[in-house]
Write an enzyme that holds these catalytic residues in place. Structure first.
Site, mmCIF file in Angstrom:
data_model
loop_
_atom_site.group_PDB
_atom_site.id
_atom_site.type_symbol
_atom_site.label_atom_id
_atom_site.label_comp_id
_atom_site.label_asym_id
_atom_site.label_seq_id
_atom_site.Cartn_x
_atom_site.Cartn_y
_atom_site.Cartn_z
ATOM 1 N N ARG A 178 0.721 -1.407 0.102
ATOM 2 C CA ARG A 178 -0.092 0.200 0.015
ATOM 3 C C ARG A 178 0.841 1.240 0.086
ATOM 4 O O ARG A 178 0.477 2.225 0.597
ATOM 5 C CB ARG A 178 -0.949 -0.016 1.262
ATOM 6 C CG ARG A 178 -1.811 -0.874 1.383
ATOM 7 C CD ARG A 178 -2.891 -1.236 0.100
ATOM 8 N NE ARG A 178 -3.609 -2.221 0.341
ATOM 9 C CZ ARG A 178 -3.514 -3.405 -0.402
ATOM 10 N NH1 ARG A 178 -2.454 -3.410 -1.391
ATOM 11 N NH2 ARG A 178 -4.216 -4.448 -0.322
ATOM 12 N N SER A 227 -9.996 0.309 4.300
ATOM 13 C CA SER A 227 -9.199 -0.117 5.415
ATOM 14 C C SER A 227 -8.400 0.984 6.036
ATOM 15 O O SER A 227 -7.982 1.741 5.345
ATOM 16 C CB SER A 227 -8.254 -1.153 4.946
ATOM 17 O OG SER A 227 -8.698 -2.289 4.460
ATOM 18 N N GLU A 297 -3.348 3.534 6.996
ATOM 19 C CA GLU A 297 -3.313 3.214 5.408
ATOM 20 C C GLU A 297 -4.116 4.714 4.870
ATOM 21 O O GLU A 297 -3.667 4.969 3.992
ATOM 22 C CB GLU A 297 -3.978 1.851 5.134
ATOM 23 C CG GLU A 297 -4.095 1.833 3.882
ATOM 24 C CD GLU A 297 -4.707 0.228 3.118
ATOM 25 O OE1 GLU A 297 -4.358 -0.653 4.033
ATOM 26 O OE2 GLU A 297 -5.344 0.212 2.247
HETATM 27 C C1 LIG Z 1 -15.617 0.288 0.753
HETATM 28 C C2 LIG Z 1 -14.141 0.428 0.365
HETATM 29 C C3 LIG Z 1 -13.222 -0.509 -0.193
HETATM 30 C C4 LIG Z 1 -11.944 -0.531 -0.136
HETATM 31 N N1 LIG Z 1 -11.253 -1.731 -0.561
HETATM 32 C C5 LIG Z 1 -10.037 -1.659 -0.760
HETATM 33 C C6 LIG Z 1 -8.935 -2.713 -1.289
HETATM 34 O O1 LIG Z 1 -9.844 -3.760 -1.191
HETATM 35 N N2 LIG Z 1 -7.950 -2.452 -1.651
HETATM 36 C C7 LIG Z 1 -7.280 -1.354 -1.474
HETATM 37 O O2 LIG Z 1 -6.143 -1.201 -1.797
HETATM 38 N N3 LIG Z 1 -7.883 -0.442 -1.073
HETATM 39 C C8 LIG Z 1 -9.429 -0.265 -0.656
HETATM 40 N N4 LIG Z 1 -9.902 0.791 -0.399
HETATM 41 C C9 LIG Z 1 -9.184 2.125 -0.527
HETATM 42 C C10 LIG Z 1 -9.134 2.804 -1.771
HETATM 43 O O3 LIG Z 1 -10.209 2.456 -2.522
HETATM 44 C C11 LIG Z 1 -7.870 2.588 -2.557
HETATM 45 O O4 LIG Z 1 -6.898 3.141 -1.580
HETATM 46 C C12 LIG Z 1 -7.919 3.422 -3.623
HETATM 47 O O5 LIG Z 1 -6.675 3.158 -4.333
HETATM 48 C C13 LIG Z 1 -8.059 4.838 -3.792
HETATM 49 O O6 LIG Z 1 -8.192 5.515 -4.944
HETATM 50 P P1 LIG Z 1 -8.858 6.852 -5.184
HETATM 51 O O7 LIG Z 1 -8.561 7.296 -6.480
HETATM 52 O O8 LIG Z 1 -10.371 7.106 -4.468
HETATM 53 O O9 LIG Z 1 -7.769 7.834 -4.255
HETATM 54 P P2 LIG Z 1 -8.058 8.929 -3.285
HETATM 55 O O10 LIG Z 1 -8.729 8.182 -1.963
HETATM 56 O O11 LIG Z 1 -8.573 9.977 -3.978
HETATM 57 O O12 LIG Z 1 -6.548 9.191 -2.760
HETATM 58 C C14 LIG Z 1 -5.627 8.324 -2.216
HETATM 59 C C15 LIG Z 1 -4.239 8.874 -2.476
HETATM 60 O O13 LIG Z 1 -3.971 8.707 -3.982
HETATM 61 C C16 LIG Z 1 -3.397 9.989 -4.306
HETATM 62 N N5 LIG Z 1 -4.183 10.084 -5.630
HETATM 63 C C17 LIG Z 1 -5.308 9.928 -6.003
HETATM 64 N N6 LIG Z 1 -5.412 10.130 -7.455
HETATM 65 C C18 LIG Z 1 -3.930 10.415 -7.872
HETATM 66 C C19 LIG Z 1 -3.310 10.857 -9.008
HETATM 67 N N7 LIG Z 1 -4.193 10.753 -10.243
HETATM 68 N N8 LIG Z 1 -2.219 11.140 -9.114
HETATM 69 C C20 LIG Z 1 -1.450 11.041 -7.958
HETATM 70 N N9 LIG Z 1 -1.989 10.725 -6.728
HETATM 71 C C21 LIG Z 1 -3.336 10.423 -6.694
HETATM 72 C C22 LIG Z 1 -4.161 11.003 -3.312
HETATM 73 O O14 LIG Z 1 -3.213 12.267 -3.524
HETATM 74 C C23 LIG Z 1 -3.994 10.223 -2.026
HETATM 75 O O15 LIG Z 1 -2.882 10.375 -1.679
HETATM 76 C C24 LIG Z 1 -11.109 0.656 -0.242
HETATM 77 C C25 LIG Z 1 -12.074 1.719 0.146
HETATM 78 C C26 LIG Z 1 -13.414 1.793 0.204
HETATM 79 C C27 LIG Z 1 -14.128 3.016 0.414
#
Ligand SMILES: Cc1cc2nc3c(=O)[nH]c(=O)nc-3n(C[C@H](O)[C@H](O)[C@H](O)COP(=O)(O)OP(=O)(O)OC[C@H]3O[C@@H](n4cnc5c(N)ncnc54)[C@H](O)[C@@H]3O)c2cc1C
Length: 305
Positions: A178, A227, A297
């Site tokens: 992660r 998480s 995380e």
């Molecule tokens: C119900 C639920 C279930 C989940 N299950 C999992 C799972 O099974 N496994 C898992 O790994 N995660 C899980 N997650 C967490 C999350 O979905 C992941 O971490 C996902 O990768 C976040 O993506 P996001 O685009 O929404 O990023 P955000 O939450 O918007 O941002 C997360 C990080 O990424 C950075 N970021 C976002 N977009 C960019 C970009 N284009 N360029 C550079 N940096 C960027 C942000 O600055 C921040 O540091 C879950 C979340 C929820 C709500």
């Protein structure tokens, strides 16, 4: 923001073709539905728009990427500088060959896994269950069901804080659990993923299996951040939280999920400060009970009011 003689000095920002909004509320854009505003929210029209903007932006101004906000606590005082959100122009998936896809930084896990299924590419099904964008997956090394982004990533295209466009190979991203070594302020605009040949029907049934397992074990329709803590070596975070008696623990409207104890919930009106304080209280109790220090995380960004 700078203040002189009691008046805010708004720095001149470079012109854009996309949308640039001052003082943009972020709560509606993140899963927890809490937190303050971005000083500036930039939704670029395309990669060149993003490059030109960052090249012309005062290097002192911080820049942060935002996907679906599914792994984020935005603090109540908001985020200084520019938050870059990749919208529809970046929600693309292009087939490069029989097993390879180039996916825009704003494409969702469902879009990528569905496109892979239609193209007969297996091994990408796990993205079906992660509610984020390609940018977030690359940054977080998102993973589930025994696979993570580093297992399928060939390269990622980023725009550095300087505005320079650069391709990073898998090895450049320094992946661990992660975590990536994505340079500070870099925005992921696309990623190339490789799977292996598969039958669309078999891929669909794997996606269905993953979706129903998720439904049974996680509070998917809640205001949450996924998480909360990384699994420490040799432990499951949810088990440590449960053993420390934190299941259902509350601070105001912030609660440790009864369904999955590594998830925090906003039951309605929780502030980000309450959600973060609940996480810290869980860390304290787990340390006291088991001696293990949990590591966040969830990314916590912005400032306390
Ligand atoms: C119900 C639920 C279930 C989940 N299950 C999992 C799972 O099974 N496994 C898992 O790994 N995660 C899980 N997650 C967490 C999350 O979905 C992941 O971490 C996902 O990768 C976040 O993506 P996001 O685009 O929404 O990023 P955000 O939450 O918007 O941002 C997360 C990080 O990424 C950075 N970021 C976002 N977009 C960019 C970009 N284009 N360029 C550079 N940096 C960027 C942000 O600055 C921040 O540091 C879950 C979340 C929820 C709500």
């Amino acid at each position: 923001m700078n203040l002189a003689a009691g008046r805010a000095i708004v720095p001149a920002l470079p012109p854009v073709r996309g949308r640039l909004t001052a003082d943009a509320p972020l709560a509606p854009l993140v899963w927890f539905k809490s937190g303050g505003a971005a000083e500036w929210l930039f939704e670029p029209a395309d990669i060149d728009d993003l490059c030109d903007f960052l090249a012309g932006l005062d290097p002192e101004i911080p820049v942060m990427g935002l996907g679906l906000g599914s792994n984020l606590i935005v603090r109540d005082g908001g985020v200084p500088g520019v938050v870059v959100r990749l919208g529809k122009p970046f929600a693309t998936v292009e087939r490069l060959d029989a097993t390879t896809l180039r996916c825009g930084g704003g494409a969702s896990g469902i879009l990528v896994s569905s496109a892979a299924r239609d193209a007969g590419i297996a091994g990408v099904e796990f993205l079906r269950s992660i509610p984020g964008t390609v940018g977030g997956f690359v940054r977080m090394n998102g993973g589930a069901y025994g696979r993570e982004v580093k297992d399928i990533l060939i390269e990622a295209e980023v725009v550095l804080r300087s505005g320079e466009r650069k391709t990073l190979a898998l090895a450049d991203l320094g992946y661990t659990y992660r975590h990536s070594a994505l340079p500070e302020g870099a925005i992921v605009v696309s990623a190339t993923f490789r799977g292996h040949p598969g039958e669309p029907a078999a891929i669909q049934s794997e996606m269905d299996r993953i979706a129903s397992e998720r439904e049974a074990s996680q509070p998917l329709r809640s205001k949450t951040g996924g998480s909360t803590f990384k699994n420490p070596d040799g432990h499951k975070a949810w088990q440590l939280v449960d053993q420390a008696g934190c299941r259902g623990l509350k601070i105001g409207d912030a609660q440790v999920s009864e369904k999955h104890t590594n998830f925090l919930l906003n039951l309605g009106g929780a502030s980000s400060a309450q959600i973060e304080a609940l996480g810290e209280e869980v860390r304290r109790r787990v340390k006291e009970k088991s001696g293990v220090t949990l590591e966040w995380e969830i990314q916590r960004v912005g400032i306390q009011p």
